[in-house]
Design a protein around this motif. Structure first.
Motif, PDB file in Angstrom:
ATOM      1  N   SER A 130      20.838  39.377  25.056  1.00  0.00           N
ATOM      2  CA  SER A 130      21.749  38.245  24.873  1.00  0.00           C
ATOM      3  C   SER A 130      23.221  38.649  24.873  1.00  0.00           C
ATOM      4  CB  SER A 130      21.451  37.531  23.555  1.00  0.00           C
ATOM      5  OG  SER A 130      20.148  37.041  23.545  1.00  0.00           O
ATOM      6  N   ASN A 131      23.484  39.871  24.472  1.00  0.00           N
ATOM      7  CA  ASN A 131      24.863  40.353  24.378  1.00  0.00           C
ATOM      8  C   ASN A 131      25.239  41.294  25.522  1.00  0.00           C
ATOM      9  OD1 ASN A 131      26.033  39.237  21.763  1.00  0.00           O
ATOM     10  ND2 ASN A 131      23.994  39.913  21.166  1.00  0.00           N
ATOM     11  N   HIS A 132      24.454  41.251  26.582  1.00  0.00           N
ATOM     12  CA  HIS A 132      24.718  42.052  27.781  1.00  0.00           C
ATOM     13  C   HIS A 132      24.880  43.532  27.442  1.00  0.00           C
ATOM     14  CE1 HIS A 132      25.096  38.205  29.715  1.00  0.00           C
ATOM     15  NE2 HIS A 132      25.997  37.855  28.813  1.00  0.00           N
ATOM     16  N   ARG A 133      24.001  44.003  26.557  1.00  0.00           N
ATOM     17  CA  ARG A 133      24.019  45.411  26.150  1.00  0.00           C
ATOM     18  C   ARG A 133      22.679  46.078  26.466  1.00  0.00           C
ATOM     19  NH1 ARG A 133      26.953  46.209  20.569  1.00  0.00           N
ATOM     20  NH2 ARG A 133      27.358  48.184  21.566  1.00  0.00           N
ATOM     21  N   GLN A 134      21.979  45.532  27.433  1.00  0.00           N
ATOM     22  CA  GLN A 134      20.652  46.050  27.779  1.00  0.00           C
ATOM     23  C   GLN A 134      20.793  47.369  28.538  1.00  0.00           C
ATOM     24  OE1 GLN A 134      18.081  43.229  29.692  1.00  0.00           O
ATOM     25  NE2 GLN A 134      16.520  44.766  30.123  1.00  0.00           N
ATOM     26  N   ASP A 135      20.464  48.458  27.869  1.00  0.00           N
ATOM     27  CA  ASP A 135      20.542  49.792  28.454  1.00  0.00           C
ATOM     28  C   ASP A 135      19.143  50.388  28.603  1.00  0.00           C
ATOM     29  OD1 ASP A 135      20.083  50.043  25.744  1.00  0.00           O
ATOM     30  OD2 ASP A 135      21.696  51.503  25.390  1.00  0.00           O
ATOM     31  N   PHE A 136      18.192  49.538  28.902  1.00  0.00           N
ATOM     32  CA  PHE A 136      16.792  49.910  29.035  1.00  0.00           C
ATOM     33  C   PHE A 136      16.139  48.955  30.022  1.00  0.00           C
ATOM     34  CE2 PHE A 136      17.444  47.018  25.513  1.00  0.00           C
ATOM     35  CZ  PHE A 136      16.543  45.986  25.782  1.00  0.00           C
ATOM     36  N   VAL A 137      14.977  49.337  30.502  1.00  0.00           N
ATOM     37  CA  VAL A 137      14.169  48.459  31.338  1.00  0.00           C
ATOM     38  C   VAL A 137      13.084  47.888  30.448  1.00  0.00           C
ATOM     39  CG1 VAL A 137      12.538  48.337  33.268  1.00  0.00           C
ATOM     40  CG2 VAL A 137      14.624  49.701  33.469  1.00  0.00           C
ATOM     41  N   LEU A 138      13.040  46.568  30.364  1.00  0.00           N
ATOM     42  CA  LEU A 138      12.011  45.891  29.585  1.00  0.00           C
ATOM     43  C   LEU A 138      10.793  45.742  30.482  1.00  0.00           C
ATOM     44  CD1 LEU A 138      11.292  44.580  26.907  1.00  0.00           C
ATOM     45  CD2 LEU A 138      12.247  42.434  27.798  1.00  0.00           C
ATOM     46  N   LEU A 139       9.706  46.359  30.080  1.00  0.00           N
ATOM     47  CA  LEU A 139       8.529  46.462  30.928  1.00  0.00           C
ATOM     48  C   LEU A 139       7.352  45.713  30.317  1.00  0.00           C
ATOM     49  CD1 LEU A 139       7.706  47.885  33.563  1.00  0.00           C
ATOM     50  CD2 LEU A 139       7.059  49.858  32.187  1.00  0.00           C
ATOM     51  N   ASP A 140       6.957  44.634  30.988  1.00  0.00           N
ATOM     52  CA  ASP A 140       5.784  43.859  30.596  1.00  0.00           C
ATOM     53  C   ASP A 140       4.581  44.559  31.217  1.00  0.00           C
ATOM     54  OD1 ASP A 140       3.631  41.911  30.670  1.00  0.00           O
ATOM     55  OD2 ASP A 140       5.125  40.338  30.344  1.00  0.00           O
ATOM     56  N   SER A 195      11.885  53.864  41.800  1.00  0.00           N
ATOM     57  CA  SER A 195      13.213  53.253  41.867  1.00  0.00           C
ATOM     58  C   SER A 195      14.012  53.421  40.573  1.00  0.00           C
ATOM     59  CB  SER A 195      13.095  51.767  42.220  1.00  0.00           C
ATOM     60  OG  SER A 195      12.365  51.084  41.231  1.00  0.00           O
ATOM     61  N   TYR A 196      13.421  54.054  39.560  1.00  0.00           N
ATOM     62  CA  TYR A 196      14.109  54.243  38.278  1.00  0.00           C
ATOM     63  C   TYR A 196      14.455  55.709  38.075  1.00  0.00           C
ATOM     64  CZ  TYR A 196      12.151  49.630  37.468  1.00  0.00           C
ATOM     65  OH  TYR A 196      11.810  48.313  37.586  1.00  0.00           O
ATOM     66  N   PRO A 197      15.707  55.995  37.735  1.00  0.00           N
ATOM     67  CA  PRO A 197      16.073  57.384  37.432  1.00  0.00           C
ATOM     68  C   PRO A 197      15.194  57.931  36.297  1.00  0.00           C
ATOM     69  CG  PRO A 197      18.036  56.008  37.589  1.00  0.00           C
ATOM     70  CD  PRO A 197      16.850  55.090  37.620  1.00  0.00           C
ATOM     71  N   ILE A 198      14.974  59.220  36.286  1.00  0.00           N
ATOM     72  CA  ILE A 198      14.075  59.858  35.328  1.00  0.00           C
ATOM     73  C   ILE A 198      14.514  59.622  33.875  1.00  0.00           C
ATOM     74  CG2 ILE A 198      15.191  62.126  35.335  1.00  0.00           C
ATOM     75  CD1 ILE A 198      11.389  61.558  35.419  1.00  0.00           C
ATOM     76  N   GLU A 199      15.818  59.423  33.641  1.00  0.00           N
ATOM     77  CA  GLU A 199      16.304  59.234  32.262  1.00  0.00           C
ATOM     78  C   GLU A 199      16.227  57.780  31.787  1.00  0.00           C
ATOM     79  OE1 GLU A 199      19.785  58.773  35.035  1.00  0.00           O
ATOM     80  OE2 GLU A 199      18.181  60.241  34.858  1.00  0.00           O
ATOM     81  N   THR A 200      15.743  56.876  32.630  1.00  0.00           N
ATOM     82  CA  THR A 200      15.652  55.462  32.273  1.00  0.00           C
ATOM     83  C   THR A 200      14.760  55.273  31.041  1.00  0.00           C
ATOM     84  OG1 THR A 200      15.890  54.805  34.583  1.00  0.00           O
ATOM     85  CG2 THR A 200      14.921  53.177  33.085  1.00  0.00           C
ATOM     86  N   LEU A 201      15.296  54.565  30.059  1.00  0.00           N
ATOM     87  CA  LEU A 201      14.501  54.218  28.882  1.00  0.00           C
ATOM     88  C   LEU A 201      13.695  52.970  29.191  1.00  0.00           C
ATOM     89  CD1 LEU A 201      13.650  54.331  25.888  1.00  0.00           C
ATOM     90  CD2 LEU A 201      15.762  53.064  25.354  1.00  0.00           C
TER      91      LEU A 201
END
Length: 139
Positions: A38-48, A78-84
């Protein structure tokens, strides 16, 4: 007379601090995920990590759907290895998040579980979107 709660003594404070701090390395909750999105601070991939049909019937806006059984190097290229990755499934009655987290960890990927899953998300009063609605809002 003691209760069943206090019959086993609480751990010393230093041990409790270490334990609960460690949990946050592995878990996050619906509120924190919602706040980040909501605060545009998403520094992760939300994975369902549920199957596509369940995802299509309702998911968290912005989530990516890869069923836990399909998580592998190829589906993650398609995701860099450091992606949370923050994984979620149906809820507390589902162990899909644990299966996904194990697969991601074996692939050397950072991972946290969103406790509560879809059930927790709804319990917090947050909305879900359907795949067709989501496609319409992003095109």
């Amino acid at each position: 007379m003691s209760s069943s709660v206090s019959r086993v003594p609480a751990a010393p404070s230093a041990q409790a601090l270490a334990h609960f701090s460690r949990l946050l390395e592995f878990e996050t909750d619906c509120w924190d995920v919602h706040h980040a999105i909501s605060n545009h601070r998403q520094d992760f991939v939300l994975l369902d990590v549920r199957g596509y049909e369940l995802f299509e019937n309702g998911h968290i806006e912005g989530a990516v759907n890869i069923a836990h059984s399909r998580l592998n190097e190829k589906t993650l290229t398609s995701y860099p290895i450091e992606t949370l990755f923050v994984v979620y499934c149906a809820g507390p009655h589902c162990n899909g998040t644990e299966k996904a987290a194990i697969r991601l960890a074996k692939l050397g990927r950072p991972v946290k579980k969103m406790i509560g899953g879809i059930t927790g998300w709804i319990d917090e009063g947050f909305d879900l979107v359907k795949a067709k609605e989501y496609a319409q809002t992003t095109t």
